[in-house]
Design an enzyme around this catalytic site. Structure first.
Site, PDB file in Angstrom:
ATOM      1  CG  HIS A  88      -1.767   1.267   1.273  1.00  0.00           C
ATOM      2  ND1 HIS A  88      -2.966   1.352   0.591  1.00  0.00           N
ATOM      3  CD2 HIS A  88      -1.566   2.470   1.840  1.00  0.00           C
ATOM      4  CE1 HIS A  88      -3.470   2.555   0.758  1.00  0.00           C
ATOM      5  NE2 HIS A  88      -2.638   3.264   1.512  1.00  0.00           N
ATOM      6  CG  ASP A 167     -11.818   3.811   5.787  1.00  0.00           C
ATOM      7  OD1 ASP A 167     -11.348   4.727   6.486  1.00  0.00           O
ATOM      8  OD2 ASP A 167     -11.530   3.664   4.591  1.00  0.00           O
ATOM      9  NE  ARG A 174      -9.792  10.908   8.307  1.00  0.00           N
ATOM     10  CZ  ARG A 174      -8.967  10.033   7.716  1.00  0.00           C
ATOM     11  NH1 ARG A 174      -9.390   8.848   7.342  1.00  0.00           N
ATOM     12  NH2 ARG A 174      -7.715  10.335   7.527  1.00  0.00           N
ATOM     13  CB  SER A 189      -8.378   5.300   7.123  1.00  0.00           C
ATOM     14  OG  SER A 189      -8.745   5.264   5.777  1.00  0.00           O
ATOM     15  CE  LYS A 193      -9.033   2.148   3.301  1.00  0.00           C
ATOM     16  NZ  LYS A 193      -9.124   3.478   2.773  1.00  0.00           N
TER      17      LYS A 193
END
Ligand code: URA
Length: 432
Positions: A88, A167, A174, A189, A193
């Site tokens: 990620h 989320d 947000r 967050s 995931k």
């Protein structure tokens, strides 16, 4: 008293406003109640702001992450015949690394289940890039994903609505309440995931610099340590690299432009920094999955990663041989002087690509497949006055003016350039 009214939202907001540590029960309740719609957006935005201002302790972040995971489904890849690893990135300009990385790691014998998103703001989204390939489809069912992981070894697809729905709702809130930048909220967050996705190991590419969320190394290290800790606590082997995002990656930013550059990397060429980061992240993913004996640089050179790329695109109805779209109009920016390109600012380039139509301002906006920025020199390269420095691409020439405005002050030509490292640090443990 039923579980649904175990707490009062005002009690939770004021506790965090006054700097208290939230209890497990308060956290479980407020995340579930917000997901159900029993806590209103304005109440959750007050709580998010209190978290941004007062922070959260390690145990609170872990519980918040667990509550977001519990709001939806968890995927399970334990039936696969090979281990899984995912990567990620916290988001950068010209960051096309997933495109060569996923097939490379698959070609090394480790399955890559990558659930990706679309771009918002100045950083591009992996799905937007792949959607520039004619026919390619982002939406897969869980069964299709599992079958492709077994047969091809790599999947890049859209995360379904069932994964961490808390989320999804909170991130959108947000985004419009100035509360994106809170480290506890970013870490929970991202990790909710990734943990719900079910990967066995995870490598985080935490970007640092003008084009990244985290402008300073210390902030990036804190985010990396928080996420590594959350991953380890959840039983996911997690490592983070802090990597430079003051200069954009490679030589292009824009959807089809970045696909073309990624294919060059898979063919054994491409920009040196893209190759370096792809191989560095592949090494970490392979080590996390217990395949440290395989050298990804050799596999890249063998052409097997290109075979995996072609199979991965075809499996999602894309045509890897189709011509990629190009912007209908181009505008060349010449070098204003002769010398060494001493700075090319990632944020300036990202904003220009976005304004040319490569990115979106609202999540419902379309993107242009051919739009973006190409730079003909990287910091450290010699340039000559009047020769092309940047080429801007778009379908709509009226976009050039605003794109050029965002590039003003975004590059410098000087006498010399001191390059910094691309991989700044590695974080493999969390501070407790
Ligand atoms: N990416 C995410 O998924 N969440 C954040 O909060 C920030 C970046």
């Amino acid at each position: 008293m039923s579980e649904n009214d175990a707490h009062d939202v005002i009690e939770v907001i004021t506790a965090k406003r006054d700097g208290q540590v939230l209890t497990d029960s308060q956290i479980d309740w407020v995340v579930a109640a917000y997901t159900r719609g029993d806590v209103a957006d304005e109440q959750m935005s007050a709580l998010a702001m209190a978290i941004l201002l007062n922070g959260m302790q390690r145990a609170e972040i872990a519980r918040w992450t667990a509550a977001m995971i519990a709001s939806g489904e968890r995927m399970d890849f334990s039936s696969l015949s090979r281990p899984t690893a995912d990567k990620h990135s916290t988001g950068g300009v010209g960051d096309k690394i997933t495109l060569p990385l996923a097939p490379l790691v698959a070609a090394c014998g480790v399955a890559v289940p990558q659930l990706s998103g679309r771009g918002l703001g100045h950083t591009g989204g992996t799905l937007d890039k792949l959607e520039s390939i004619p026919g390619w489809r982002a939406a897969l069912s869980n069964d299709e994903m599992l079958a492709q992981l077994e047969e091809v070894g790599a999947v890049v697809c859209a995360a379904g609505d069932g994964l961490a729905p808390a989320d999804k709702k909170l991130y959108a809130l947000r985004d419009v309440t100035g509360t994106v930048e809170a480290i506890p909220l970013i870490a929970s967050s991202i990790m909710s995931k990734k943990i719900a996705e079910g990967t066995g190991s995870l490598v985080l590419d935490v970007k640092v610099g003008t084009g990244a969320f985290m402008k300073q190394v210390d902030q990036a290290r804190e985010l990396a340590e928080t996420m590594v800790g959350l991953g380890q606590d959840a039983g996911v082997h997690t490592v983070a690299l802090l990597t430079d995002m003051s200069t954009p990656l490679g030589r292009t930013a824009g959807n089809a432009l970045e696909v073309r550059e990624s294919v060059e990397v898979l063919a054994g060429g491409g920009p040196a920094d893209v190759v370096e980061l792809t191989v560095a992240l592949a090494r970490e993913m392979l080590a996390g999955a217990g395949h440290e004996d395989v050298d990804p640089a050799d596999v890249l050179a063998s052409g097997r990663a290109m075979d995996a790329w072609r199979a991965m695109i075809r499996a999602q109805d894309g045509d890897p041989d189709a011509e990629l779209p190009t912007g209908r109009e181009t505008h060349v920016v010449p070098a204003p002087a002769t010398g060494t390109l001493s700075r090319l600012d990632a944020m300036a380039v990202g904003m220009a690509a976005w304004r040319l139509g490569a990115g979106r301002a609202r999540k419902e906006d379309p993107v242009q497949a051919g739009a973006g920025v190409e730079w003909h020199a990287r910091p450290g390269d010699e340039v000559r006055e009047g020769e092309p420095l940047l080429t801007l691409h778009t379908d709509e020439p009226e976009r050039f003016e605003r794109a050029l405005a965002s590039l003003e002050g975004g590059y410098e030509i000087g006498a010399s350039h001191e390059p910094g490292p691309l991989v700044i640090d590695r974080v493999a443990g969390a501070v407790r």
